[in-house]
Design a protein around this motif. Structure first.
Motif, short mmCIF file in Angstrom:
data_model
loop_
_atom_site.label_atom_id
_atom_site.label_comp_id
_atom_site.label_asym_id
_atom_site.label_seq_id
_atom_site.Cartn_x
_atom_site.Cartn_y
_atom_site.Cartn_z
N VAL A 147 47.47 31.85 64.84
CA VAL A 147 48.81 32.10 65.36
C VAL A 147 48.77 32.21 66.89
CG1 VAL A 147 49.81 33.18 63.30
CG2 VAL A 147 48.41 34.56 64.85
N SER B 93 56.11 37.36 62.54
CA SER B 93 55.25 36.89 61.45
C SER B 93 54.32 38.02 61.02
CB SER B 93 54.41 35.71 61.93
OG SER B 93 53.19 35.65 61.22
N GLY C 9 59.49 33.11 57.36
CA GLY C 9 58.30 33.48 58.13
C GLY C 9 58.32 34.86 58.73
N THR D 11 47.30 35.07 71.97
CA THR D 11 46.08 35.31 71.20
C THR D 11 44.83 35.38 72.08
OG1 THR D 11 47.09 34.29 69.27
CG2 THR D 11 44.71 34.45 69.25
N GLN E 235 45.31 28.29 60.19
CA GLN E 235 45.37 27.57 61.47
C GLN E 235 45.38 28.48 62.69
OE1 GLN E 235 48.88 25.13 60.95
NE2 GLN E 235 48.08 24.31 59.02
N GLN F 179 49.47 29.67 58.41
CA GLN F 179 49.27 30.46 59.62
C GLN F 179 47.91 31.13 59.62
OE1 GLN F 179 52.32 33.35 60.43
NE2 GLN F 179 53.95 31.84 60.56
N LYS F 180 47.53 31.66 58.47
CA LYS F 180 46.25 32.36 58.37
C LYS F 180 45.09 31.40 58.62
CE LYS F 180 44.45 36.30 55.89
NZ LYS F 180 44.46 37.16 54.72
N ILE G 86 51.46 37.69 59.79
CA ILE G 86 50.09 37.33 60.20
C ILE G 86 49.88 37.72 61.67
CG2 ILE G 86 48.37 35.48 60.35
CD1 ILE G 86 49.30 36.23 57.45
N GLU G 87 50.87 37.44 62.51
CA GLU G 87 50.81 37.88 63.92
C GLU G 87 50.73 39.41 64.00
OE1 GLU G 87 53.53 34.34 65.99
OE2 GLU G 87 54.39 36.32 65.68
N VAL H 104 53.74 29.04 53.94
CA VAL H 104 53.86 29.16 55.40
C VAL H 104 52.81 30.13 55.93
CG1 VAL H 104 55.41 29.95 57.25
CG2 VAL H 104 56.36 28.75 55.31
N LEU H 105 52.68 31.27 55.26
CA LEU H 105 51.77 32.32 55.74
C LEU H 105 50.31 31.91 55.55
CD1 LEU H 105 53.73 35.47 54.50
CD2 LEU H 105 53.72 34.44 56.78
N LYS I 235 49.47 37.79 68.88
CA LYS I 235 49.05 38.82 67.94
C LYS I 235 49.51 40.19 68.41
CE LYS I 235 44.94 36.68 65.91
NZ LYS I 235 43.47 36.74 65.79
#
Length: 363
Positions: free
Chosen positions: A281, A251, A93, A333, A279, A276-277, A253-254, A272-273, A284
């Motif tokens: 994170v 991450s 991750g 976030t 659901q 995350q995208k 995505i974060e 995994v990513l 950020k």
């Protein structure tokens, strides 16, 4: 561990550079002042010796398939002479490194990686290479890289090459004659947001090419620029620095790297990513400007109005262009929208700041 030197180390010493340890190398951090060098690049043109960076050649029928496996962006979209920004997911991750992918031909690619991660990246990619028909060559120690950056870069360099620099699109490159040397990669890329080119040459050509660039750039005010200004320039654009803003623990995505995370192919950590995208994170990476006077620095705490911790600064500086403190940092976030108020803890004080849309300095 002894520090390495770039091939033109002696030239930087002659130019009076302050030399500091960086990513395992002795590197020029400044020649005059960070402010002067920063403004030179924003307003005219400067040359950086960034020969500490790593370069790998991947060649063979399986080169693209290997790149697709280990990197998150979709390299099948590349064509000959096109460059792509990407990153290597680490299987848990986080991020092994961020990098550039150059397509030389359909069976030959060059990967450009961060200096501090050359050995780590080589070992990481190598463990997957045996599954593919590909030969990997580490050309890092044989390659010099000069970044000529600023609005006057094309004019300053044009006399040295037949390639039409003004018409080169961002993130494209040409293998061409340059300053009398054959097979030089001239790339319309950079880490400053000021426009310009990166020039890849073999070590034996380096001194000749540096001298030619310096001479050709003289009428345009070209000066040598150190890593100090490189950091303030990249930060004004909101560009991530590996080891600060992105790491093995962050991450992508974060970190806002969703735009180079393409689920059109199967790559390490894709599931995994993707989750995350979809659901969301919990935190950020954001850019923020200080409203109070002060300079944010890495690892300073970020807080809400009551002083409760909501995150941490990863990079910070006084922006020479804006004349105020700016930074990047991870926040919960709920505080990540532009306009959100937050505070930077500096010793016992809370300095007011607000989240802004990147880049800090608009083109």
């Amino acid at each position: 561990m002894s520090l390495k030197q770039v091939p033109l180390h002696h030239i930087h010493q002659q130019l009076g550079a302050k030399i500091v340890p960086f990513a395992g190398f002795e590197m020029p951090v400044r020649y005059t002042s960070d402010l002067d060098e920063h403004n030179t690049v924003r307003n005219a043109v400067g040359i950086f010796d960034v020969s500490h960076m790593g370069e790998f050649i991947l060649k063979g029928e399986g080169a693209l398939d290997l790149i697709q496996r280990v990197s998150a962006n979709d390299a099948s979209m590349l064509y000959d002479g096109k460059v792509q920004y990407s990153y290597l997911p680490n299987g848990r991750g986080g991020i092994v490194d961020d990098l550039l992918v150059y397509r030389i031909s359909d069976i030959e690619y060059m990967l450009v990686v961060n200096a501090s991660n050359i050995e780590k990246d080589w070992n990481w990619i190598s463990q997957y290479a045996s599954d593919y028909e590909v030969t990997m060559t580490n050309i890092s120690d044989d390659t010099c890289l000069f970044a000529v950056q600023g609005p006057m870069a094309a004019q300053a360099l044009q006399s040295l090459t037949a390639a039409d620099l003004d018409s080169m699109e961002y993130y494209t490159f040409e293998k061409t004659d340059f300053a009398g040397c054959a097979n030089v990669i001239v790339s319309a890329t950079g880490y400053t947001g000021a426009g310009g080119f990166e020039i890849y040459v073999s070590n034996h050509q380096a001194e000749e090419v540096w001298a030619a660039i310096t001479k050709a750039g003289e009428p345009y005010g070209l000066k040598p620029i150190g890593l100090g200004a490189r950091d303030t320039l990249r930060l004004e654009m909101g560009y991530n620095l590996y080891g600060n803003d992105i790491t093995d623990e962050t991450s992508p995505i974060e970190a806002g790297l969703g735009w180079v995370t393409k689920f059109t192919h199967d790559f390490i950590d894709a599931d995994v990513l993707k989750a995350q995208k979809e659901q969301g994170v919990p935190r950020k990476l954001v850019g923020f400007e200080l409203l109070d006077r002060g300079i944010p620095r890495g690892h300073y705490e970020l807080a809400d109005g009551d002083g409760n911790s909501i995150g941490e600064v990863t990079s910070g500086t006084q922006s020479p262009t804006l004349g105020k403190g700016v930074g990047l940092g991870y926040v919960q976030t709920a505080y990540s929208k532009p306009g959100s108020e937050l505070f930077v803890k500096v010793r016992d004080r809370l300095l007011k700041a607000q989240v802004v849309k990147l880049p800090f300095v608009k083109k």
